[in-house]
Design an enzyme around this catalytic site. Sequence first.
Site, PDB file in Angstrom:
ATOM      1  N   LYS A  23       9.024  27.967   9.560  1.00 56.07           N
ATOM      2  CA  LYS A  23       9.611  29.298   9.819  1.00 56.07           C
ATOM      3  C   LYS A  23       8.519  30.130  10.493  1.00 56.07           C
ATOM      4  CE  LYS A  23      10.681  33.493   8.905  1.00 56.07           C
ATOM      5  NZ  LYS A  23      10.070  34.262   9.964  1.00 56.07           N
ATOM      6  N   GLU A  33      -2.858  31.575   2.793  1.00 62.32           N
ATOM      7  CA  GLU A  33      -3.982  32.103   3.589  1.00 62.32           C
ATOM      8  C   GLU A  33      -3.585  33.537   3.930  1.00 62.32           C
ATOM      9  OE1 GLU A  33      -5.882  33.502   6.048  1.00 62.32           O
ATOM     10  OE2 GLU A  33      -5.891  31.945   7.603  1.00 62.32           O
ATOM     11  N   CYS A  71      -7.100  37.321  10.991  1.00 65.10           N
ATOM     12  CA  CYS A  71      -7.258  37.532   9.538  1.00 65.10           C
ATOM     13  C   CYS A  71      -8.724  37.625   9.138  1.00 65.10           C
ATOM     14  CB  CYS A  71      -6.520  36.460   8.755  1.00 65.10           C
ATOM     15  SG  CYS A  71      -6.947  34.807   9.265  1.00 65.10           S
ATOM     16  N   GLU A 115      -6.373  46.139   5.005  1.00 66.56           N
ATOM     17  CA  GLU A 115      -6.379  45.371   6.257  1.00 66.56           C
ATOM     18  C   GLU A 115      -5.580  46.133   7.319  1.00 66.56           C
ATOM     19  OE1 GLU A 115      -4.242  41.561   6.458  1.00 66.56           O
ATOM     20  OE2 GLU A 115      -6.029  40.754   7.409  1.00 66.56           O
TER      21      GLU A 115
END
Length: 508
Positions: free
Chosen positions: A206, A281, A315, A412
């Site tokens: 996906k 992750e 990331c 973040e």
Amino acid sequence: MTDSIQLDDTCPQPQSAAVRELLASTPTKELFINGGYQAAASGAVLETLDPATGKTIAHIANAGQADIDAAVLAARTALTGPWAQMTPLERSMILLKVADLIDQNMDELCELEILDQGKPWFVARWAEIPAAANQFRFFAGQAMALEGQTLTPSVNYQPPGKQVQAWTVREPVGVVAAITPWNSPLILTAMKLAPALAAGCTVVHKPAELTSLTALRLAELMTEAGLPAGVLNVVTGEGRQTGAMLAAHTGVDKIAFTGSTATGRAIVDASKSNLKRVSLELGGKSPALVLDDAELDITIPGVANGIFFNGGQVCVANSRAYIHRSIFDKVIEGIAGYAAGLKLGHGLNQETQLGPVVSQLQAEKIESYIQSAKQSGATIVTGGERLGSFGTFIQPTIITGTNNKMPVHCEEVFGPVLVAEPFDDINDALKWANDSDYGLAGSIWTQNLSSAQRLSRQLEAGTVWINTHSMFDPSMTIGGMKQSGYGRDSGKQALDNYLEWKTICAVI
Ligand code: ADP
């Protein structure tokens, strides 16, 4: 400084005939299930836009429960089909062929990724798409090197005259749901598919709803490489619908997820239905520690690239920098100069160094972090503005005078926004670096080997770079400590996500 960061808003034509054709026809891309395309049972579609211009480039299917059921059934059936009968060498040869086909279709894949995600040509062409091919090459080797163990049991109740022998074997975990994000679509897909297939699993993938085009093209290339029908299925659609249904599906044995920490939590909740295996992750807020003896010629471009590469939508981006006070002004001036020299523009323009961020929503989110920092009294050293008719270009931004209570400093941002603060004592900087919910990566910039060695062990992060940041290789494993997730991608360790241990014990 801010005024000098301008946007070139020209938009070149793609070179690849397939991508020019896509733009001319804005097709509706269907789901890839059991080796062929099919529309979503409901007929629902989503628009996919070029984030630089806001123009529609294609539509993708918005998969619902019936589609997920079909994809999971195809993957379950394929688990015991020809794929299961193949030797490791045969699987390995398919993965090598996939890598070659990625190379052979490089321009098309790069241009698709650029139009869908916004990244600059050099990021796609020289970093991410070749790296995707190399993940398949690395795991093609691993497919032929899976190992169990011979055990030395001391069982003392075996029948007289008999021996107990025991050994372990590794078996595929089964059907994997790979759920991937929009920042680096193809390479992050490869980091899931290559080890999963090397382990002998089958997959329902996906991709992110904003960036599904290269995943769909990859499925075709994998079929061309000889992957049997049903081994890889691609279901596109909204995260909260398609993703959530897939994560909760009891026909799925394992979820391999890359994305935000918030969605990671939802995935863990969904996995409870049948206690699926999960690897995550997740987000990061990776620090760069710049010591007073850092070699500035490599540190300034290194730290700047660590946050501005791919618009900071990475990331592991070094979104925090703690810099020794004696060199703070010089380093900040250097990074601001680097930012001022970046060429902002459409990713298809080969001169572009910084593209748009992926969507309006993401641009608004980044802007709100910058505004909130300003309101809290932080200083915008450079950048801070949105540019472009569609508003998705964000100037490379440096903010100082922040603290760990400000969202821009502790959350973040996922944009080209660096917070930088001076330190006097490296132990303070280390404490600030570790005072984070995240623990994905970090870097240390120094010429002192002892400092580098000591700090690399003290930094709470899954990857620590010394005098570089965001350097990747298929042999190097990536993953998080703390709320940056668990399990590892890339490197041999990634195979652990996709293999079960089985113990076999025999009385002979
Ligand atoms: P972002 O918040 O930056 O869009 P996400 O972590 O939400 O990033 O997205 C990563 C991937 O997770 C995408 O493929 C997205 O569609 C998917 N996703 C989002 N929400 C869910 C959910 N509740 N369950 C499963 N997958 C989801």
